[in-house]
Design an enzyme around this catalytic site. Sequence first.
Site, PDB file in Angstrom:
ATOM      1  N   SER A 119      16.466  52.172  86.717  1.00 20.50           N
ATOM      2  CA  SER A 119      16.815  51.299  85.592  1.00 20.50           C
ATOM      3  C   SER A 119      15.895  51.469  84.399  1.00 20.50           C
ATOM      4  O   SER A 119      16.231  51.031  83.293  1.00 20.50           O
ATOM      5  CB  SER A 119      16.801  49.835  86.047  1.00 20.50           C
ATOM      6  OG  SER A 119      17.822  49.588  86.978  1.00 20.50           O
ATOM      7  N   HIS A 182      11.611  42.740  83.656  1.00 22.84           N
ATOM      8  CA  HIS A 182      12.106  43.780  84.551  1.00 22.84           C
ATOM      9  C   HIS A 182      12.470  45.018  83.739  1.00 22.84           C
ATOM     10  O   HIS A 182      12.620  44.952  82.512  1.00 22.84           O
ATOM     11  CB  HIS A 182      13.312  43.254  85.327  1.00 22.84           C
ATOM     12  CG  HIS A 182      13.561  43.942  86.620  1.00 22.84           C
ATOM     13  ND1 HIS A 182      14.778  44.497  86.941  1.00 22.84           N
ATOM     14  CD2 HIS A 182      12.749  44.174  87.676  1.00 22.84           C
ATOM     15  CE1 HIS A 182      14.711  45.035  88.156  1.00 22.84           C
ATOM     16  NE2 HIS A 182      13.484  44.861  88.614  1.00 22.84           N
ATOM     17  N   GLU A 246       7.587  23.888  88.371  1.00 23.32           N
ATOM     18  CA  GLU A 246       8.121  23.770  89.727  1.00 23.32           C
ATOM     19  C   GLU A 246       7.032  23.879  90.786  1.00 23.32           C
ATOM     20  O   GLU A 246       7.319  23.879  91.978  1.00 23.32           O
ATOM     21  CB  GLU A 246       9.181  24.859  89.957  1.00 23.32           C
ATOM     22  CG  GLU A 246      10.421  24.704  89.078  1.00 23.32           C
ATOM     23  CD  GLU A 246      11.440  25.804  89.310  1.00 23.32           C
ATOM     24  OE1 GLU A 246      11.075  26.836  89.924  1.00 23.32           O
ATOM     25  OE2 GLU A 246      12.598  25.640  88.903  1.00 23.32           O
ATOM     26  N   GLU A 338      22.317  41.346  80.376  1.00 25.29           N
ATOM     27  CA  GLU A 338      22.296  42.082  81.637  1.00 25.29           C
ATOM     28  C   GLU A 338      22.707  41.203  82.815  1.00 25.29           C
ATOM     29  O   GLU A 338      22.139  40.136  83.041  1.00 25.29           O
ATOM     30  CB  GLU A 338      20.897  42.633  81.931  1.00 25.29           C
ATOM     31  CG  GLU A 338      20.860  43.451  83.220  1.00 25.29           C
ATOM     32  CD  GLU A 338      19.472  43.581  83.840  1.00 25.29           C
ATOM     33  OE1 GLU A 338      19.315  44.474  84.703  1.00 25.29           O
ATOM     34  OE2 GLU A 338      18.573  42.812  83.493  1.00 25.29           O
ATOM     35  N   ASP A 343      22.670  44.787  91.013  1.00 31.70           N
ATOM     36  CA  ASP A 343      21.808  45.850  91.518  1.00 31.70           C
ATOM     37  C   ASP A 343      20.992  45.406  92.724  1.00 31.70           C
ATOM     38  O   ASP A 343      20.929  46.112  93.734  1.00 31.70           O
ATOM     39  CB  ASP A 343      20.876  46.306  90.390  1.00 31.70           C
ATOM     40  CG  ASP A 343      19.867  47.350  90.835  1.00 31.70           C
ATOM     41  OD1 ASP A 343      20.272  48.498  91.037  1.00 31.70           O
ATOM     42  OD2 ASP A 343      18.680  47.002  90.982  1.00 31.70           O
ATOM     43  N   HIS A 347      21.046  46.922  96.584  1.00 33.12           N
ATOM     44  CA  HIS A 347      19.852  47.445  97.255  1.00 33.12           C
ATOM     45  C   HIS A 347      19.682  46.825  98.644  1.00 33.12           C
ATOM     46  O   HIS A 347      19.129  47.450  99.547  1.00 33.12           O
ATOM     47  CB  HIS A 347      18.601  47.171  96.424  1.00 33.12           C
ATOM     48  CG  HIS A 347      18.370  48.137  95.310  1.00 33.12           C
ATOM     49  ND1 HIS A 347      18.343  49.506  95.511  1.00 33.12           N
ATOM     50  CD2 HIS A 347      18.151  47.952  93.984  1.00 33.12           C
ATOM     51  CE1 HIS A 347      18.117  50.109  94.359  1.00 33.12           C
ATOM     52  NE2 HIS A 347      18.004  49.194  93.413  1.00 33.12           N
ATOM     53  N   HIS A 461      20.128  54.196  94.463  1.00 33.34           N
ATOM     54  CA  HIS A 461      21.152  54.341  93.438  1.00 33.34           C
ATOM     55  C   HIS A 461      22.001  55.571  93.729  1.00 33.34           C
ATOM     56  O   HIS A 461      21.638  56.416  94.558  1.00 33.34           O
ATOM     57  CB  HIS A 461      20.499  54.501  92.060  1.00 33.34           C
ATOM     58  CG  HIS A 461      19.706  53.312  91.627  1.00 33.34           C
ATOM     59  ND1 HIS A 461      18.796  53.352  90.600  1.00 33.34           N
ATOM     60  CD2 HIS A 461      19.685  52.029  92.089  1.00 33.34           C
ATOM     61  CE1 HIS A 461      18.254  52.154  90.432  1.00 33.34           C
ATOM     62  NE2 HIS A 461      18.768  51.339  91.335  1.00 33.34           N
TER      63      HIS A 461
END
Length: 505
Positions: A119, A182, A246, A338, A343, A347, A461
């Site tokens: 990616s 990411h 949190e 995105e 993805d 995986h 991938h």
Amino acid sequence: MFLRTLLVIAVCVNVGGRSLKNKGAPQRLLFDEKNKDHWNIQAQWVLRSKVAAPLNKKVAKNVILFLGDGMSITTLAATRVYLGQQHGHNGEELKLSFETFPYTGLAKTYCVDHNVADSACSGTAYLTGIKANSGTVGLSAAVKRGDCEGQRNGAHSVTGLMDWAQRAGKSTGVVTTTRVTHATPAASYAHSADRRWEADTDLPKKGLHCDDIALQLVRGRVGSKIDVVLGGGRKNFFPKSQRDVEGHNGYRSDGADLVREWLVKKTSMGALPKYVYTRQQLLELDVEENNSVLGLFAPDHMPYSLEAEDDDPSLSEMTQKAIEILSANKNGFFLFVEGGRIDTAHHETKARKALDETAEMAKAVEAALRMVDIEETLIVVTSDHSHTMTYSGYSKRGTDILGFSNKMNASDNLPYTTLSYANGPGYKPHEQFRRHNLMLDDINHLNYTYPSLVPIVRETHGGEDVAVFAKGPWSHLFTGNYEQNYLPHAMAFAACIGPGLTTCK
């Protein structure tokens, strides 16, 4: 409601429920696959719509790039069936929202140094127009993965759509269901010799120091000017000594509170910023009072849609709020969206989650279409790379796409699933020289890992081309087969941004 807005029947027949009337012949509805007229009318309708469609050569005031991470063509085909079967259809005959776009193409996804893309290199290609090495973000292929010195050498840094839009006076935004640091979203604003350098804690302990990706989002020339950033990855913006709302500890080692720094920097730039971390806060955001927003809704990736709670915003909701904010700019905007958890599900060979996340992507595209003027907005939908999931078996129409092939067992007299993977964690060793009996598995479980041929901790991938769908000004530029790095050049041409050839010059 969902069927009407998310899926488009590819036939456009039935014509108000009319039946075919021939004297002496039984009446048959046109929406009947056994009726030859069904197929003739369907094909003729598609043909007429294509012949009648004029080319839109206006300047694209707005550009929205939707990226389904790992959204292979196989994933698209399976998702049609998945979504269709939820609404009482076979599914194959339907289309996802963006599959109705008038122009499609195929993009070649390889990296400069690898035949199957990750990616990072692919994100660099379709966001900056430059092909790169695997694992590197926003850098040319002169920099190998892990080369901090190469990263620090500005000669190898590359920028693209986000930078070009900002220089043209447009508003910009990033929306993702993964961490905002990411590899995929990072390629829009950062330069990193290693995609894993999301926070300073990830950097090598010895040697030269390079800026991490989160830092570049807040302090970088391009990152600091992005008006809307929505996604996960909260931990990369807080120090280890601090807990977020949190109760999760931060991940940074340098003691920096990048959220506070972002608010201060945005205010100094004349913006009216707001930091949000819940769905309610996002939905209640007043766009007249806040023209810049940082939304970090999870310490890591955002949860899968099938596991989301009431306070987790959906991809559609984040997309809508981003467009609402960015649309205030009279010069237009560039928005990158995105669907990143397609993805991660692949995986893990969790096909059910992968298909559902693709359906969420289709919903987000549909939401965007309802908000923009398509005559002045170019929308491109594509993927960065494929995965190894296959769709096989000769099953009868209507067979559960997530179930077993119902045509026949394999030659070992054991069943097999319609969807499977070439490699991944779903591999099960043979028992007494016989393949594992899948009838013993709970394949309806949300986290069921679908069968894999080769045992690997994380499925890989795939290297085949990915589909590109386009609608709006100059969308006809996206037909044919081309290198992935062509995409931003074509989008820039349509929007009159960037240093290359444009429709304005």
